[in-house]
Design a protein around this motif. Structure first.
Motif, short mmCIF file in Angstrom:
data_model
loop_
_atom_site.label_atom_id
_atom_site.label_comp_id
_atom_site.label_asym_id
_atom_site.label_seq_id
_atom_site.Cartn_x
_atom_site.Cartn_y
_atom_site.Cartn_z
N TYR A 21 2.47 -0.58 2.88
CA TYR A 21 1.72 -0.91 4.10
C TYR A 21 0.59 0.08 4.29
O TYR A 21 0.63 1.21 3.78
N LEU A 22 -0.43 -0.37 5.00
CA LEU A 22 -1.60 0.48 5.26
C LEU A 22 -1.19 1.65 6.13
O LEU A 22 -0.50 1.47 7.12
N ASP A 23 -1.63 2.84 5.76
CA ASP A 23 -1.32 4.02 6.57
C ASP A 23 -2.46 5.02 6.43
O ASP A 23 -2.52 5.79 5.47
N PRO A 24 -3.39 5.00 7.39
CA PRO A 24 -4.58 5.87 7.29
C PRO A 24 -4.24 7.35 7.29
O PRO A 24 -5.08 8.17 6.93
N THR A 25 -3.00 7.71 7.67
CA THR A 25 -2.66 9.14 7.67
C THR A 25 -2.33 9.65 6.27
O THR A 25 -2.22 10.85 6.05
N ARG A 26 -2.13 8.73 5.30
CA ARG A 26 -1.79 9.16 3.95
C ARG A 26 -3.07 9.32 3.12
O ARG A 26 -4.02 8.55 3.30
#
Ligand code: HEC
Length: 246
Positions: A133-138
């Motif tokens: 899933y999309l995770d801008p924190t990674r």
């Protein structure tokens, strides 16, 4: 340190290890249901692997020529559909990405996948491929519920589409947890088609982890036939020997 303190410490570690384990086990795995006798599925999986994974991952213990003979493909089919890096037919399937660069780009070099299904199981690999899933924190922009904080970007997002996480509210002492993944942007495949794609590539990796599977099955038939023939022979012999006694 006295004995009781040691025991307490050990117990503490054991409980902590158990808790970590339980946390890891929390992600539900989907049953991969791979069928290695479905040769078309394994062949499709090979195609997906060499198009979407082999840029980063090697199969050190597998040669292209072996894939051809096990999966019933011609040299021509393998060379034009599976080999994109100038390798020769008899070469092992090595990725052309230098490990040091890969480690720099992703934080960790992509591991060799020759024995991956043996190490983690088919269900794990299948579920991993379905759970990005999309995770801008990674750093790579992606995360994964089966392998949290993985440094691998979702290789199949164009087929599956983009998933986003719906979080369950945080409880005291526990971070918010991913409750489910929503398909927020559809991909080129429907969810059913994508399940097949993930299953096919898992089936290919299951074959790679156990390449003798076809040879064993072929030999197995002869072993059973031999045993049946031998039992019949033994039966006839027994009748023959005991004929005069009775
Ligand atoms: C852009 C590079 C890249 C591509 C393309 C890629 N991977 Fe990965 N993969 C990685 C990296 C990096 C890791 C290490 C992740 C980590 O340990 O955080 C990894 C880890 C994995 C793992 C977990 C290994 C383990 O047990 O630790 C599996 C399984 C895997 N990849 C399968 C695939 C499959 C199947 C494909 C193709 C559909 C694929 N990968 C495509 C970079 C890639």
């Amino acid at each position: 340190m006295n004995k009781r303190l040691w025991c307490g410490l050990l117990l503490g570690f054991a409980l902590a290890a158990g808790a970590v384990h339980a946390e890891e086990a929390a992600a539900t795995l989907y049953p991969a249901n791979v069928n290695l006798n479905d040769r078309a599925s394994v062949q499709r999986g090979a195609r997906i692997f060499f198009n979407y994974c082999a840029g980063c991952h090697s199969l050190e213990y597998m040669r292209y020529s072996r894939i051809a003979s096990d999966l019933g493909l011609t040299e021509q089919q393998v060379m034009s559909n599976l080999v994109f890096n100038g390798a020769k037919f008899d070469d092992p399937a090595l990725s052309s990405m230098p490990a040091a660069d890969a480690a720099k780009w992703f934080g960790r070099a992509p591991p060799d996948l020759s024995l991956e299904v043996r190490a983690k199981g088919a269900d794990w690999v299948y579920s991993y491929l379905k759970s990005f899933y999309l995770d801008p924190t990674r750093p790579v922009g992606w995360n994964n519920t089966v392998f949290p904080s993985t440094s691998m970007p979702d290789p199949l997002w164009s087929l599956q589409g983009v998933q986003t996480a719906v979080f369950a509210p945080a409880k005291p002492g526990r971070d918010a947890r991913v409750e489910k993944l929503d398909l927020s942007r559809p991909g080129l495949e429907t969810p059913q088609q994508f399940d097949r794609t993930a299953r096919d590539v898992t089936a290919f990796l299951a074959y790679v982890a156990e390449p003798n599977v076809y040879e064993r099955e072929r030999l197995g038939v002869w072993v059973i036939l031999y045993l049946v023939a031998f039992s019949l022979l033994a039966l006839f012999l027994k009748h023959e020997y005991w004929k005069d006694v009775h």
